[in-house]
Enzyme design. Sequence first.
Site, PDB file in Angstrom:
ATOM      1  N   ASP A  87      41.345  23.865  20.483  1.00 25.01           N
ATOM      2  CA  ASP A  87      41.256  24.794  19.355  1.00 25.01           C
ATOM      3  C   ASP A  87      41.706  24.196  18.024  1.00 25.01           C
ATOM      4  O   ASP A  87      41.390  24.755  16.972  1.00 25.01           O
ATOM      5  CB  ASP A  87      42.045  26.074  19.657  1.00 25.01           C
ATOM      6  CG  ASP A  87      41.326  26.930  20.699  1.00 25.01           C
ATOM      7  OD1 ASP A  87      40.108  26.769  20.858  1.00 25.01           O
ATOM      8  OD2 ASP A  87      41.981  27.755  21.348  1.00 25.01           O
TER       9      ASP A  87
ATOM     10  N   TYR B 193      41.025  34.561  21.666  1.00 26.61           N
ATOM     11  CA  TYR B 193      42.488  34.468  21.701  1.00 26.61           C
ATOM     12  C   TYR B 193      43.104  34.465  20.312  1.00 26.61           C
ATOM     13  O   TYR B 193      42.481  34.015  19.350  1.00 26.61           O
ATOM     14  CB  TYR B 193      42.928  33.178  22.413  1.00 26.61           C
ATOM     15  CG  TYR B 193      43.286  33.403  23.867  1.00 26.61           C
ATOM     16  CD1 TYR B 193      44.463  34.058  24.196  1.00 26.61           C
ATOM     17  CD2 TYR B 193      42.454  32.973  24.881  1.00 26.61           C
ATOM     18  CE1 TYR B 193      44.798  34.276  25.530  1.00 26.61           C
ATOM     19  CE2 TYR B 193      42.781  33.191  26.216  1.00 26.61           C
ATOM     20  CZ  TYR B 193      43.950  33.841  26.527  1.00 26.61           C
ATOM     21  OH  TYR B 193      44.275  34.061  27.832  1.00 26.61           O
TER      22      TYR B 193
HETATM   23 CU    CU Z   1      45.422  32.739  28.704  1.00 29.90          CU
END
Ligand code: CU
Length: 623
Positions: free
Chosen positions: A284, A368
């Site tokens: 990420d 996320y």
């Molecule tokens: Cu996770």
Amino acid sequence: ALTAAEIAAAVALVKSHPTFTEATRFAYIGLAEPSKAQVRAWSPGQSFARRVRLMLVSGPEADVVEVVASLATGELSVTPVLGVRPGLLFEESYAAIVAVQENAQWQEAMRKRGIEDLETVQIDPWPAGSFGVSHEEGRRICRCLFYVRHTPEDNGYAHPIEGVVAFVDMARGEVLEIMDTGVVPIPTECANYYPESVSLRDDLKPVEITQPEGPSFSVEGNLVHWQKWSLRVSMDSVEGLVLHDIGYEDQGRVRPILFRASVTEMVVPYGDPGPMHGWKNAFDAGEWGLGRMANSLALGCDCLGVIHYFDAVFSSERGHPYVVQNAICMHEEDYGILWKHNDPRSGRNEVRRSRRLVVSSIATVGNYDYGFFWYFYLDGTIQFEVKLTGILSTMAVAAGEQPEFASMVAPQLGAPFHQHLFNVRLDADVDGPSNSVYEVNTHPVPPGPDNPWSNAFAPVTTLLETETAARRVMNPATSRCWKIVNPRSENRLGIPVAYKLVPGSTPTLLANPDSSVAKRAGFATRNLWVTPYAPDERRAAGDYPNQHAGGDGLPRWTAADRSIVERDIVLWYTFGLTHVPRPEDWPVMPVEYAGFMLVPHGFFDRNPALDVPPPPGAPCHTE
Ligand code: CU
């Protein structure tokens, strides 16, 4: 930090260079940071030669042009780097989504699953990884995953479309393949977390944080002073929040501890071996950018109390500077008790309140959300904590089936097992640049004449002399930790001063060493790495992890096995968690925490927080 004017000046220099064409995109613009020696030689008011690092792509090939622009002289150093990709470009991600929507084979795959209105399909471009498939070669590609939203605000991850993956040449806006492994019914249960979707509890009374005299910190540009701490704060588009020049004032002088600290890379490898999920290994930082994905933070929501916000300045892919307001939040928090003793003989009770300075930012990367929190305590302790929240990556499961590599979180909805592994780069500067690292393991002593009660134990301290010797994993059984020591600076007991890196509970990478992700995320196979400082060793998986075949970054650099004794050294610490999802993580995950501490260990001569006064007006001490 770079200013918008400096970004514009660097872009103008590039645009006047023959390497620039209409097709050129700015994949990265950041400060080319000065060396420790330059920074230490500087004093306020002096001019400083400012340099800007840029990464350009000039067409759809897998090539990058690296540029360093010197703003004072207008000089450009231009270096083409072939066969590497920057992080995924936003413009190209959008092009990938459009290309999929227009693709007849994809439309057919959706209709086959009973989806009539294709506008209801949420398309998530993912970094494709590197698996030796022919689509990868010479291209910048992504793989797209699909979800249904019943309404525009619906949580699409409740309705994953299993079986379909699109391979897209995102730079050319061209679908390369629609993979369809067969229909699995799309889970129908909605899972929304908006207040209007939930029956809210009504018995929470307000908590208000007031600081009637204001906070105890002061801010001058990006320089922060709080209590005895001083540090600088900036934001990099890849690394996100970066702290610089962290020091603590002791007996009238600022003693340096860390020159620079940031998350340089992270990886989220998934543990399900199937065709839909086995390739999912998101980097990420290097593939998306923790700064590019930083939120604008909101008072009373993301941060509570008397807040100071810092804005972040980035560049668009077309070279236009823009500002993310309130990208970094800073405030003070009460943190329970700092120290206490109640002396029963004298009847004196002394308590001091602990307080910490919090510097944080939050990045949302797809499903996320990651909060990155640095804490500074009155006693010289530094803590780093990642707060993991957001929405699980999901899979549809046929009725009555039990997945082997995923948890069920809702009817016919699974969430594959995965890990989140972060690497923090700590450019050490403990009382100056010449540092060494020792590993400490506390062992029992065998019974014998010197150990008549068989109770003895003691720490065994081992100098890590070279880079390969310093590839380490944690060991809770021996309370393993690592000390960053300055052998030339002693405390009043004649012992070299140190800061101790205290690991939390943390895994390393579970994927097999033969796997693609183990080669690409070599940093995640160990908790600790130590390197001698080198200006071009910036990110744990190298500068170009996107679609990289692997081997770059820490494994490559440390293979040189350079000495790390009494040098300007950098510690690279990997930590995180193995996430076996639970129903309580659905539909939005309560924060899970991962991190570590840096604790003074003989850095000071005694408890440095002895001088914290008792709270005024409260009976926290008796005379
Ligand atoms: Cu996770």
